[in-house]
Design a protein around this motif. Structure first.
Motif, PDB file in Angstrom:
ATOM      1  N   LEU A  78       0.771  -1.162  -0.160  1.00  0.00           N
ATOM      2  CA  LEU A  78      -0.010   0.227  -0.135  1.00  0.00           C
ATOM      3  C   LEU A  78       0.849   1.383  -0.037  1.00  0.00           C
ATOM      4  CD1 LEU A  78      -2.782  -1.070   2.500  1.00  0.00           C
ATOM      5  CD2 LEU A  78      -3.020  -0.624   0.060  1.00  0.00           C
ATOM      6  N   ARG A  79       2.087   1.262   0.798  1.00  0.00           N
ATOM      7  CA  ARG A  79       2.666   2.344   0.751  1.00  0.00           C
ATOM      8  C   ARG A  79       3.406   2.626  -0.658  1.00  0.00           C
ATOM      9  NH1 ARG A  79       5.892   1.190   6.651  1.00  0.00           N
ATOM     10  NH2 ARG A  79       4.281   2.176   8.100  1.00  0.00           N
ATOM     11  N   ARG A  80       3.912   1.363  -1.199  1.00  0.00           N
ATOM     12  CA  ARG A  80       4.393   1.696  -2.273  1.00  0.00           C
ATOM     13  C   ARG A  80       3.627   2.347  -3.548  1.00  0.00           C
ATOM     14  NH1 ARG A  80       9.406   0.477  -0.966  1.00  0.00           N
ATOM     15  NH2 ARG A  80       9.116  -1.806  -0.894  1.00  0.00           N
ATOM     16  N   VAL A  81       2.551   1.633  -3.603  1.00  0.00           N
ATOM     17  CA  VAL A  81       1.648   2.153  -4.577  1.00  0.00           C
ATOM     18  C   VAL A  81       1.100   3.674  -4.506  1.00  0.00           C
ATOM     19  CG1 VAL A  81      -0.767   1.777  -5.645  1.00  0.00           C
ATOM     20  CG2 VAL A  81       0.559  -0.036  -4.959  1.00  0.00           C
ATOM     21  N   ILE A  82       0.765   3.812  -2.948  1.00  0.00           N
ATOM     22  CA  ILE A  82       0.277   5.313  -2.963  1.00  0.00           C
ATOM     23  C   ILE A  82       1.485   6.264  -3.187  1.00  0.00           C
ATOM     24  CG2 ILE A  82       0.116   6.955  -1.043  1.00  0.00           C
ATOM     25  CD1 ILE A  82      -1.698   4.836   0.511  1.00  0.00           C
ATOM     26  N   LYS A  83       2.767   5.877  -2.846  1.00  0.00           N
ATOM     27  CA  LYS A  83       4.049   7.040  -3.248  1.00  0.00           C
ATOM     28  C   LYS A  83       4.137   6.907  -4.806  1.00  0.00           C
ATOM     29  CE  LYS A  83       8.964   7.239  -2.562  1.00  0.00           C
ATOM     30  NZ  LYS A  83       8.734   8.810  -1.897  1.00  0.00           N
ATOM     31  N   ALA A  84       4.047   5.770  -5.570  1.00  0.00           N
ATOM     32  CA  ALA A  84       4.162   5.744  -6.851  1.00  0.00           C
ATOM     33  C   ALA A  84       3.130   6.724  -7.591  1.00  0.00           C
ATOM     34  CB  ALA A  84       3.991   4.426  -7.547  1.00  0.00           C
ATOM     35  N   LEU A  85       1.822   6.744  -6.899  1.00  0.00           N
ATOM     36  CA  LEU A  85       0.778   7.738  -7.375  1.00  0.00           C
ATOM     37  C   LEU A  85       0.600   9.387  -6.895  1.00  0.00           C
ATOM     38  CD1 LEU A  85      -2.462   5.112  -7.055  1.00  0.00           C
ATOM     39  CD2 LEU A  85      -1.243   5.586  -9.044  1.00  0.00           C
ATOM     40  N   GLY A  86       1.810   9.504  -6.531  1.00  0.00           N
ATOM     41  CA  GLY A  86       2.076  10.764  -6.113  1.00  0.00           C
ATOM     42  C   GLY A  86       2.013  11.459  -4.794  1.00  0.00           C
ATOM     43  N   ILE A  87       1.858  10.537  -3.846  1.00  0.00           N
ATOM     44  CA  ILE A  87       1.651  11.164  -2.451  1.00  0.00           C
ATOM     45  C   ILE A  87       2.894  10.839  -1.635  1.00  0.00           C
ATOM     46  CG2 ILE A  87       0.526  11.129  -0.206  1.00  0.00           C
ATOM     47  CD1 ILE A  87      -2.064  10.604  -1.594  1.00  0.00           C
ATOM     48  N   SER A 173       3.533  14.319 -15.642  1.00  0.00           N
ATOM     49  CA  SER A 173       3.142  12.798 -15.289  1.00  0.00           C
ATOM     50  C   SER A 173       4.270  12.381 -14.096  1.00  0.00           C
ATOM     51  CB  SER A 173       3.538  11.822 -16.440  1.00  0.00           C
ATOM     52  OG  SER A 173       5.045  12.039 -16.885  1.00  0.00           O
ATOM     53  N   ARG A 174       3.847  11.206 -13.588  1.00  0.00           N
ATOM     54  CA  ARG A 174       4.621  10.747 -12.336  1.00  0.00           C
ATOM     55  C   ARG A 174       5.869  10.227 -12.880  1.00  0.00           C
ATOM     56  NH1 ARG A 174       0.572   7.747 -11.762  1.00  0.00           N
ATOM     57  NH2 ARG A 174       1.864   5.577 -11.825  1.00  0.00           N
ATOM     58  N   SER A 175       7.043  10.411 -12.325  1.00  0.00           N
ATOM     59  CA  SER A 175       8.429   9.825 -12.474  1.00  0.00           C
ATOM     60  C   SER A 175       8.594   8.513 -12.454  1.00  0.00           C
ATOM     61  CB  SER A 175       9.296  10.550 -11.557  1.00  0.00           C
ATOM     62  OG  SER A 175       9.016   9.979 -10.182  1.00  0.00           O
ATOM     63  N   GLU A 176       7.504   7.631 -11.846  1.00  0.00           N
ATOM     64  CA  GLU A 176       7.798   6.279 -11.914  1.00  0.00           C
ATOM     65  C   GLU A 176       6.343   5.705 -12.089  1.00  0.00           C
ATOM     66  OE1 GLU A 176       9.525   5.012  -8.420  1.00  0.00           O
ATOM     67  OE2 GLU A 176      11.225   6.381  -8.780  1.00  0.00           O
ATOM     68  N   SER A 177       6.225   4.416 -12.794  1.00  0.00           N
ATOM     69  CA  SER A 177       5.075   3.847 -12.942  1.00  0.00           C
ATOM     70  C   SER A 177       5.091   2.386 -12.453  1.00  0.00           C
ATOM     71  CB  SER A 177       4.695   3.815 -14.214  1.00  0.00           C
ATOM     72  OG  SER A 177       4.142   5.197 -14.901  1.00  0.00           O
ATOM     73  N   VAL A 187       7.818  -4.111  -8.807  1.00  0.00           N
ATOM     74  CA  VAL A 187       8.726  -3.263  -9.833  1.00  0.00           C
ATOM     75  C   VAL A 187       8.077  -2.352 -10.283  1.00  0.00           C
ATOM     76  CG1 VAL A 187       9.685  -4.160 -11.867  1.00  0.00           C
ATOM     77  CG2 VAL A 187       9.403  -5.902 -10.544  1.00  0.00           C
ATOM     78  N   PHE A 188       8.766  -1.251 -10.424  1.00  0.00           N
ATOM     79  CA  PHE A 188       8.446   0.012 -11.172  1.00  0.00           C
ATOM     80  C   PHE A 188       9.552   0.444 -12.189  1.00  0.00           C
ATOM     81  CE2 PHE A 188       6.968   0.247  -6.608  1.00  0.00           C
ATOM     82  CZ  PHE A 188       5.733   0.935  -6.624  1.00  0.00           C
ATOM     83  N   MET A 189       9.083   1.460 -13.093  1.00  0.00           N
ATOM     84  CA  MET A 189       9.862   1.773 -13.946  1.00  0.00           C
ATOM     85  C   MET A 189       9.607   3.406 -14.108  1.00  0.00           C
ATOM     86  SD  MET A 189      10.168   0.765 -18.083  1.00  0.00           S
ATOM     87  CE  MET A 189      11.332   1.202 -19.245  1.00  0.00           C
ATOM     88  N   LYS A 190      10.730   3.985 -14.626  1.00  0.00           N
ATOM     89  CA  LYS A 190      10.727   5.492 -14.742  1.00  0.00           C
ATOM     90  C   LYS A 190       9.805   5.598 -16.139  1.00  0.00           C
ATOM     91  CE  LYS A 190      13.027   8.542 -13.461  1.00  0.00           C
ATOM     92  NZ  LYS A 190      12.786   9.575 -12.329  1.00  0.00           N
ATOM     93  N   ASN A 191       8.834   6.675 -16.238  1.00  0.00           N
ATOM     94  CA  ASN A 191       8.005   6.621 -17.309  1.00  0.00           C
ATOM     95  C   ASN A 191       8.851   6.658 -18.607  1.00  0.00           C
ATOM     96  OD1 ASN A 191       5.932   6.912 -15.657  1.00  0.00           O
ATOM     97  ND2 ASN A 191       5.761   9.021 -15.871  1.00  0.00           N
TER      98      ASN A 191
END
Length: 267
Positions: A78-87, A173-177, A187-191
């Motif tokens: 949850l922390r990872r997804v919320i951070k990836a979405l911009g908070i 756009s967010r820096s990571e998706s 796993v995340f990736m820079k846009n």
């Protein structure tokens, strides 16, 4: 039912997804335990929810096996997804030796109002008037407004609409998706334009799975594309697979290459 966090992230309880409120990104699906955990923390925002209460409400009551490992993984996801979405602010706080808490500073709104209940009429065949009769002409009770004020109001509304459109279509756009899961690692990736290639994403996740990497609660994998370090083939960028860890006590993240998998992070 839907909740909005800090006017940015939408939590859809029915679908079990988190997404941006601007509707320009695909939602991220979370597991049923993660969904139940987030709802429980929302219901008790600002108060500490003990691990025992979470075990019962999220796992035990649904015939599932509860454990500290399962709980820590849900919180980490949850922390990872919320951070990836911009908070960037910490939304879910750890209360040592007790449990977890949804921080009171986080603004949580119910963004889907319940439908108002319609009172049943004791006599269905007889219409009930619940408002005053409408005048013959509604315009008879309105003040006369000069035409120039009407045009000025319309012009102001058009300017506001144009500003909103420019903000939506030019918003950064967010820096990571979010890319997916490989074992217990997120796993995340820079846009990058490569994110639109589903075959590429599948191959990346399969490669990460083969490495048999184990991630702790504050670790994740990051794929980056860079043209600054040139490859042997001219005009072809390089991809870097990194393993990152959040050092909360220092408020930083440290990333290393996968070949340093057995090396320890700075403490």
């Amino acid at each position: 039912m839907k909740y909005r966090f800090n006017d940015r992230i939408i939590f859809d309880v029915e679908t079990g997804t988190l997404s941006l409120s601007d509707l320009f990104d695909e939602p991220v699906t979370i597991s049923n335990p993660s969904k139940r955990l987030l709802r429980l923390l929302i219901a008790h925002q600002g108060d500490t929810v003990s691990r025992e209460a979470i075990f019962k409400k999220v796992w035990d009551d649904y015939g599932m096996i509860s454990s500290n490992n399962n709980l820590n993984q849900c919180v980490s996801k949850l922390r990872r997804v919320i951070k990836a979405l911009g908070i960037d602010d910490e939304v879910i706080a750890t209360v040592p030796k007790v449990g977890f808490m949804l921080r009171p500073e986080i603004m949580v709104e119910l963004c889907e109002a319940e439908e108002p209940k319609v009172a049943e009429s004791p006599e269905p065949s007889i219409p009930i008037i619940t408002h005053s009769p409408v005048p013959k002409s509604c315009f008879d009770i309105l003040p006369k407004v000069p035409l120039r004020y009407v045009w000025a109001s319309l012009g102001f509304m058009l300017v506001i609409a144009a500003g909103i459109a420019l903000y939506i279509f030019n918003a950064p756009s967010r820096s990571e998706s979010y890319l997916g899961k490989a074992g217990n690692c997120t796993v995340f990736m820079k846009n990058s334009a490569l994110l639109a290639d589903t075959e590429f994403a599948t191959e990346v996740l399969a490669y990460a799975e083969q490495q048999k990497i184990q991630c702790s609660a504050d670790e994740y994998l990051l794929l980056m594309r860079s043209k600054q370090l040139k490859s042997y083939i001219s005009g072809v960028p390089r991809l870097f697979f990194l393993r990152c860890k959040i050092l909360r006590e220092h408020n930083i993240e440290v990333c290393t290459g996968l070949e340093n998998e057995n090396g320890s992070f700075l403490e």
